[in-house]
Design a protein around this motif. Sequence first.
Motif, PDB file in Angstrom:
ATOM      1  N   ASP A 247      -3.840  12.239   1.034  1.00 53.79           N
ATOM      2  CA  ASP A 247      -5.154  11.607   1.066  1.00 53.79           C
ATOM      3  C   ASP A 247      -5.380  10.657  -0.107  1.00 53.79           C
ATOM      4  O   ASP A 247      -6.429  10.019  -0.187  1.00 53.79           O
ATOM      5  CB  ASP A 247      -6.257  12.683   1.054  1.00 53.79           C
ATOM      6  CG  ASP A 247      -6.250  13.549   2.307  1.00 53.79           C
ATOM      7  OD1 ASP A 247      -5.801  13.034   3.355  1.00 53.79           O
ATOM      8  OD2 ASP A 247      -6.651  14.718   2.225  1.00 53.79           O
ATOM      9  N   THR A 248      -4.425  10.577  -1.006  1.00 53.98           N
ATOM     10  CA  THR A 248      -4.570   9.740  -2.196  1.00 53.98           C
ATOM     11  C   THR A 248      -3.884   8.393  -2.001  1.00 53.98           C
ATOM     12  O   THR A 248      -2.704   8.332  -1.641  1.00 53.98           O
ATOM     13  CB  THR A 248      -3.971  10.433  -3.436  1.00 53.98           C
ATOM     14  OG1 THR A 248      -4.670  11.649  -3.679  1.00 53.98           O
ATOM     15  CG2 THR A 248      -4.098   9.535  -4.663  1.00 53.98           C
ATOM     16  N   THR A 249      -4.621   7.315  -2.240  1.00 53.67           N
ATOM     17  CA  THR A 249      -4.053   5.967  -2.191  1.00 53.67           C
ATOM     18  C   THR A 249      -3.690   5.551  -3.610  1.00 53.67           C
ATOM     19  O   THR A 249      -4.560   5.318  -4.444  1.00 53.67           O
ATOM     20  CB  THR A 249      -5.052   4.966  -1.582  1.00 53.67           C
ATOM     21  OG1 THR A 249      -5.383   5.394  -0.254  1.00 53.67           O
ATOM     22  CG2 THR A 249      -4.436   3.571  -1.517  1.00 53.67           C
TER      23      THR A 249
ATOM     24  N   GLU B  49      -3.047  -0.142  -3.307  1.00 51.26           N
ATOM     25  CA  GLU B  49      -3.807  -0.613  -2.149  1.00 51.26           C
ATOM     26  C   GLU B  49      -3.755  -2.135  -2.017  1.00 51.26           C
ATOM     27  O   GLU B  49      -4.284  -2.856  -2.861  1.00 51.26           O
ATOM     28  CB  GLU B  49      -5.266  -0.159  -2.252  1.00 51.26           C
ATOM     29  CG  GLU B  49      -6.107  -0.503  -1.034  1.00 51.26           C
ATOM     30  CD  GLU B  49      -7.484   0.124  -1.089  1.00 51.26           C
ATOM     31  OE1 GLU B  49      -8.264  -0.087  -0.145  1.00 51.26           O
ATOM     32  OE2 GLU B  49      -7.790   0.831  -2.076  1.00 51.26           O
TER      33      GLU B  49
ATOM     34  N   THR C 162       0.854  -1.182   0.000  1.00 49.92           N
ATOM     35  CA  THR C 162       0.000   0.000   0.000  1.00 49.92           C
ATOM     36  C   THR C 162       0.890   1.233   0.000  1.00 49.92           C
ATOM     37  O   THR C 162       1.891   1.288   0.723  1.00 49.92           O
ATOM     38  CB  THR C 162      -0.931   0.027   1.230  1.00 49.92           C
ATOM     39  OG1 THR C 162      -1.845  -1.069   1.158  1.00 49.92           O
ATOM     40  CG2 THR C 162      -1.737   1.324   1.287  1.00 49.92           C
ATOM     41  N   LYS C 163       0.538   2.216  -0.818  1.00 50.70           N
ATOM     42  CA  LYS C 163       1.269   3.476  -0.852  1.00 50.70           C
ATOM     43  C   LYS C 163       0.270   4.630  -0.924  1.00 50.70           C
ATOM     44  O   LYS C 163      -0.561   4.687  -1.826  1.00 50.70           O
ATOM     45  CB  LYS C 163       2.213   3.535  -2.052  1.00 50.70           C
ATOM     46  CG  LYS C 163       2.968   4.860  -2.183  1.00 50.70           C
ATOM     47  CD  LYS C 163       3.868   5.128  -1.007  1.00 50.70           C
ATOM     48  CE  LYS C 163       4.660   6.422  -1.182  1.00 50.70           C
ATOM     49  NZ  LYS C 163       5.521   6.718  -0.007  1.00 50.70           N
ATOM     50  N   ARG C 164       0.398   5.537   0.043  1.00 46.02           N
ATOM     51  CA  ARG C 164      -0.473   6.711   0.076  1.00 46.02           C
ATOM     52  C   ARG C 164       0.364   7.964  -0.092  1.00 46.02           C
ATOM     53  O   ARG C 164       1.458   8.083   0.456  1.00 46.02           O
ATOM     54  CB  ARG C 164      -1.243   6.773   1.402  1.00 46.02           C
ATOM     55  CG  ARG C 164      -2.173   5.597   1.630  1.00 46.02           C
ATOM     56  CD  ARG C 164      -2.988   5.783   2.912  1.00 46.02           C
ATOM     57  NE  ARG C 164      -3.863   4.622   3.129  1.00 46.02           N
ATOM     58  CZ  ARG C 164      -3.520   3.546   3.809  1.00 46.02           C
ATOM     59  NH1 ARG C 164      -2.286   3.478   4.348  1.00 46.02           N
ATOM     60  NH2 ARG C 164      -4.356   2.538   3.973  1.00 46.02           N
TER      61      ARG C 164
ATOM     62  N   ARG D  43      -5.411  -1.471  -7.300  1.00 53.32           N
ATOM     63  CA  ARG D  43      -5.770  -2.801  -6.826  1.00 53.32           C
ATOM     64  C   ARG D  43      -5.553  -3.843  -7.926  1.00 53.32           C
ATOM     65  O   ARG D  43      -5.646  -3.545  -9.108  1.00 53.32           O
ATOM     66  CB  ARG D  43      -7.248  -2.828  -6.405  1.00 53.32           C
ATOM     67  CG  ARG D  43      -7.595  -1.885  -5.269  1.00 53.32           C
ATOM     68  CD  ARG D  43      -9.100  -1.832  -5.081  1.00 53.32           C
ATOM     69  NE  ARG D  43      -9.488  -0.937  -4.003  1.00 53.32           N
ATOM     70  CZ  ARG D  43     -10.732  -0.513  -3.811  1.00 53.32           C
ATOM     71  NH1 ARG D  43     -11.697  -0.901  -4.621  1.00 53.32           N
ATOM     72  NH2 ARG D  43     -10.999   0.301  -2.795  1.00 53.32           N
TER      73      ARG D  43
ATOM     74  N   SER E 289       3.746   2.630   2.270  1.00 54.89           N
ATOM     75  CA  SER E 289       3.043   2.971   3.505  1.00 54.89           C
ATOM     76  C   SER E 289       2.878   1.735   4.367  1.00 54.89           C
ATOM     77  O   SER E 289       2.911   1.803   5.597  1.00 54.89           O
ATOM     78  CB  SER E 289       1.680   3.591   3.180  1.00 54.89           C
ATOM     79  OG  SER E 289       1.839   4.754   2.391  1.00 54.89           O
TER      80      SER E 289
END
Length: 303
Positions: free
Chosen positions: A13-15, A18, A8-10, A204, A54
């Motif tokens: 506020d943007t992913t 995931e 997961t990398k953010r 995803r 993340s």
Amino acid sequence: MIDVQNLTKRFGDTTAVENLSFEVGPGRVTGFLGPNGAGKTTTMRIVLGLDSPSSGAATVAGSAYRDLHDPMRTVGALLAAGHVHPGRSARDHLRMLAAVGGVGDSRVDAVLSTVGLADAASQRTGAFSLGMLQRLGIAAALLGDPPILILDEPVNGLDTDGIRWVRSLLRTFADEGRTVLLSSHVMSEMELIADHLVVIGAGRLLADEPLRDFIDRHSGHSVRVASAADVALGARLRERGAHVDVDGGGLLVRGLDARTIGGISVSAEIPLTELIPIRKTLEDVYTGLVEEHGRHRAKTEVY
């Protein structure tokens, strides 16, 4: 092998990515597909230690990239071909990289020859075309003769001969038992070179399977048929649950494969003049899948 687990990398506020997991094994070319903003480049940057996740992890040959003892001889990468000093020659650019990676100068001339830039080795890269810069970027990826290659859009700017050359290079590389992760938006080329696909959308995982299985699974059965008695044949096919449309001088049949249609025509004593399975292309299947699941979540297309 490249191993991505629960990544997961953010960015604020943007992913961008995931909970993404997949493996890229040796002996095959793995195509990495997704629309702009889907998270492909972010994933590759994390694999190469250029960004930190993340959560989750990505390893190359069993280690995080930063922990590799000899990274240039383990993995070669091309993410942005234009990141070269315009005042340096192609040879000097590669010699600088080779010195950092502990690779001898003889390897520089060898890879320049491999990528077709031997005659341009002394030219400043500022005068290079995009295609020549792509070849130089691939040469840099090959410097350490690594068992793993990660290439992001390597055919951008290449002419037909250049594209065929990249296809042959990657095929040979994989056939030697090495690992290739290839990102490209050129679906026709991906269909020719990839053995396996990893497809992502909105960060995803959407698919992780052999290319042929991916196309077959999403294609369904569609067959063009023509006969001496289309109306009667159409009725027989509908009785077997097929969806039949009149298509020019024949029928377009969905829901039954060609073998079954041929058997029905024989049983009905209706001679066929045409029986052609219609196979979707990778572009058809990929486009439909991406549209079904949404193109991307990111507000911009920098990931």
